[in-house]
Design an enzyme around this catalytic site. Structure first.
Site, mmCIF file in Angstrom:
data_model
loop_
_atom_site.group_PDB
_atom_site.id
_atom_site.type_symbol
_atom_site.label_atom_id
_atom_site.label_comp_id
_atom_site.label_asym_id
_atom_site.label_seq_id
_atom_site.Cartn_x
_atom_site.Cartn_y
_atom_site.Cartn_z
ATOM 1 N N HIS A 187 0.744 -1.116 0.026
ATOM 2 C CA HIS A 187 0.026 0.102 -0.099
ATOM 3 C C HIS A 187 0.899 1.270 0.040
ATOM 4 C CE1 HIS A 187 -0.520 0.311 4.806
ATOM 5 N NE2 HIS A 187 0.776 0.652 4.530
ATOM 6 N N ASP A 188 2.356 0.928 0.227
ATOM 7 C CA ASP A 188 2.988 2.341 0.240
ATOM 8 C C ASP A 188 3.469 2.776 -1.097
ATOM 9 O OD1 ASP A 188 3.025 2.467 2.786
ATOM 10 O OD2 ASP A 188 4.695 1.217 3.178
ATOM 11 N N GLU A 204 -3.030 -7.048 3.946
ATOM 12 C CA GLU A 204 -3.455 -5.709 3.662
ATOM 13 C C GLU A 204 -4.877 -5.328 3.764
ATOM 14 O OE1 GLU A 204 -1.679 -2.787 2.609
ATOM 15 O OE2 GLU A 204 0.323 -3.696 1.593
ATOM 16 N N GLU A 221 -4.714 2.226 -0.880
ATOM 17 C CA GLU A 221 -5.514 0.982 -0.409
ATOM 18 C C GLU A 221 -6.195 0.502 -1.741
ATOM 19 O OE1 GLU A 221 -4.637 -0.307 2.353
ATOM 20 O OE2 GLU A 221 -3.848 1.302 3.288
HETATM 21 C C1 LIG Z 1 4.774 0.402 6.673
HETATM 22 S S1 LIG Z 1 6.254 -0.452 7.044
HETATM 23 C C2 LIG Z 1 5.497 -2.204 7.597
HETATM 24 C C3 LIG Z 1 6.285 -2.819 8.496
HETATM 25 C C4 LIG Z 1 5.578 -4.144 8.984
HETATM 26 N N1 LIG Z 1 5.582 -5.094 7.774
HETATM 27 C C5 LIG Z 1 4.216 -3.906 9.519
HETATM 28 O O1 LIG Z 1 3.352 -4.557 8.911
HETATM 29 O O2 LIG Z 1 4.041 -3.464 10.597
HETATM 30 C C6 LIG Z 1 7.088 -0.807 5.794
HETATM 31 C C7 LIG Z 1 8.565 -1.410 5.906
HETATM 32 O O3 LIG Z 1 9.376 -1.588 4.597
HETATM 33 C C8 LIG Z 1 10.610 -1.316 4.821
HETATM 34 N N2 LIG Z 1 11.098 -1.064 3.388
HETATM 35 C C9 LIG Z 1 11.010 0.030 2.603
HETATM 36 N N3 LIG Z 1 11.640 0.037 1.654
HETATM 37 C C10 LIG Z 1 12.114 -1.072 1.566
HETATM 38 C C11 LIG Z 1 13.183 -1.802 0.452
HETATM 39 N N4 LIG Z 1 13.570 -0.997 -0.553
HETATM 40 N N5 LIG Z 1 13.529 -2.963 0.895
HETATM 41 C C12 LIG Z 1 13.363 -4.033 1.982
HETATM 42 N N6 LIG Z 1 12.341 -3.220 2.920
HETATM 43 C C13 LIG Z 1 11.838 -1.744 2.620
HETATM 44 C C14 LIG Z 1 10.492 -0.007 5.751
HETATM 45 O O4 LIG Z 1 11.927 0.031 6.202
HETATM 46 C C15 LIG Z 1 9.408 -0.549 6.656
HETATM 47 O O5 LIG Z 1 10.073 -1.250 7.586
#
Ligand SMILES: C[S@@+](CC[C@H](N)C(=O)[O-])C[C@H]1O[C@@H](n2cnc3c(N)ncnc32)[C@H](O)[C@@H]1O
Length: 339
Positions: free
Chosen positions: A245-246, A274, A305
């Site tokens: 979702h990001d 999600e 979303e």
């Molecule tokens: C919204 S958080 C979700 C964390 C966890 N899965 C949760 O549901 O609470 C997104 C995670 O993706 C990681 N992330 C962002 N870019 C990334 C990448 N290129 N490779 C691996 N992880 C990444 C961030 O560091 C963060 O911990």
């Protein structure tokens, strides 16, 4: 009351309606849910005031607002020594708002970084299909140290809440799986809980190198640093919880393809945790899912979303042959996708 008269009343909620969340944030920062819980019975204003260190007059006004909105309960005692005195008590809702439960969600949401302006929208924010060059910005940027600390705390709390729902509702999907890699697993809270609940699993927590370097040791879990856009550690199943979702559709397809490469074609699967937006029907979590969509719209460059149809389009584009949706009584659903 007819509709026009009702509108005349309702418009004041927007014209003067101070956002409840901002006052709840204050209550959490003051530690009011914890103070009420540790008192063990309804508490007087003066005891609450000494416990949380806030003057009685302002605390009275805050509690008047929050009891009106049903966050805490106001009780008027008829006890002989204090007839007519006001006491405050927890509600099922305020119990969930402690710092170690969902309190940090509120603190993060009410933070100053979350905004949505007409200027942003006109500039294309939230359209979310094509990749934009700066999409990873939120994961590489420390806005300010204190907020970053709060955000890390929030991710830990989110992982606890979401993983409990998955364990309680979808245990079957983890049967017979040897290794699970949690992609973007932050400090490993989710995979640590899964390994504890399903001890036959060996867990890999995969996240950016800076994130895993500070992660705690967890039994049955290996921390691996890397970049999901380059490669994902091999495993029997890949979990993606609150990751896709990001990102824009284009980058989600890239991530999903990397996850597909990490699993066996015949036996592997990707487990996505999600929200699934339902535009036709409603359930008790619809409001929360739509609010989450607004948060994601304002806090990411191109995230969103998705509806079941949009999820299916992503999975088709990434080359998955079939997928199953598991709906839970929760904000999230689980989607199992097979190569
Ligand atoms: C919204 S958080 C979700 C964390 C966890 N899965 C949760 O549901 O609470 C997104 C995670 O993706 C990681 N992330 C962002 N870019 C990334 C990448 N290129 N490779 C691996 N992880 C990444 C961030 O560091 C963060 O911990």
């Amino acid at each position: 009351m007819d509709k026009e008269a009702q509108a005349g009343v309702d418009v004041w909620k927007y014209a003067l309606g101070f956002d409840v969340m901002r006052v709840v944030k204050c209550a959490i920062e003051l530690g009011i849910p914890e103070a009420l819980e540790s008192h063990g019975k309804p508490i007087s204003l003066s005891d609450l005031s000494s416990s949380v260190g806030c003057p009685e007059i302002s605390l009275h006004r805050i509690m008047r607002f929050l009891t009106h909105h049903g966050i805490f309960e106001k009780q008027i005692t008829d006890a002989p020594h204090y007839p007519g005195s006001v006491f405050y008590a927890q509600t099922p809702l305020s119990r969930l708002l402690s710092r170690d439960n969902m309190g940090t969600f509120v603190l993060v949401q009410a933070g100053p970084e979350f905004g949505l302006t007409a200027k942003d929208l006109k500039a294309g924010k939230g359209s979310g299909v094509e990749a934009s060059p700066d999409e990873s910005i939120i994961w590489n940027m420390v806005i300010d140290k204190e907020y970053d600390k709060l955000f890390q705390e929030f991710l830990g709390c989110h992982a606890k809440v979401a993983t409990s729902a998955v364990i309680d509702n979808c245990s079957k999907i983890f049967q017979g799986i040897g290794t699970v890699v949690d992609v973007g697993g932050h400090e490993g809270t989710a995979i640590g809980m899964l390994v504890k609940a399903f001890p036959w699993i060996r867990g890999i927590n995969f996240d950016l190198p800076d994130v895993v370097s500070g992660a705690p040791l967890l039994q049955g879990v290996d921390h691996v640093g890397g970049n999901m856009f380059e490669s994902v550690p091999k495993a029997d199943a890949v979990m993606l919880m609150w990751i896709l979702h990001d990102w824009s559709d284009k980058l989600c397809v890239d991530i999903l393809k990397k996850c597909k490469e990490a699993i066996a074609t015949e036996t592997g699967k990707v487990i996505i945790v999600e929200a699934v937006i339902d535009e036709e029907g409603e359930d008790e979590y619809t409001g929360a899912r739509l609010a989450l969509d607004m948060t994601i719209m304002s806090s990411t460059v191109n995230g969103k979303e998705r509806t079941a149809k949009e999820w299916a389009q992503l999975l088709d584009a990434a080359g998955f042959s079939r997928y199953t949706f598991h709906y839970m009584k929760a904000i999230d659903s689980v989607i199992e996708a097979y190569p």
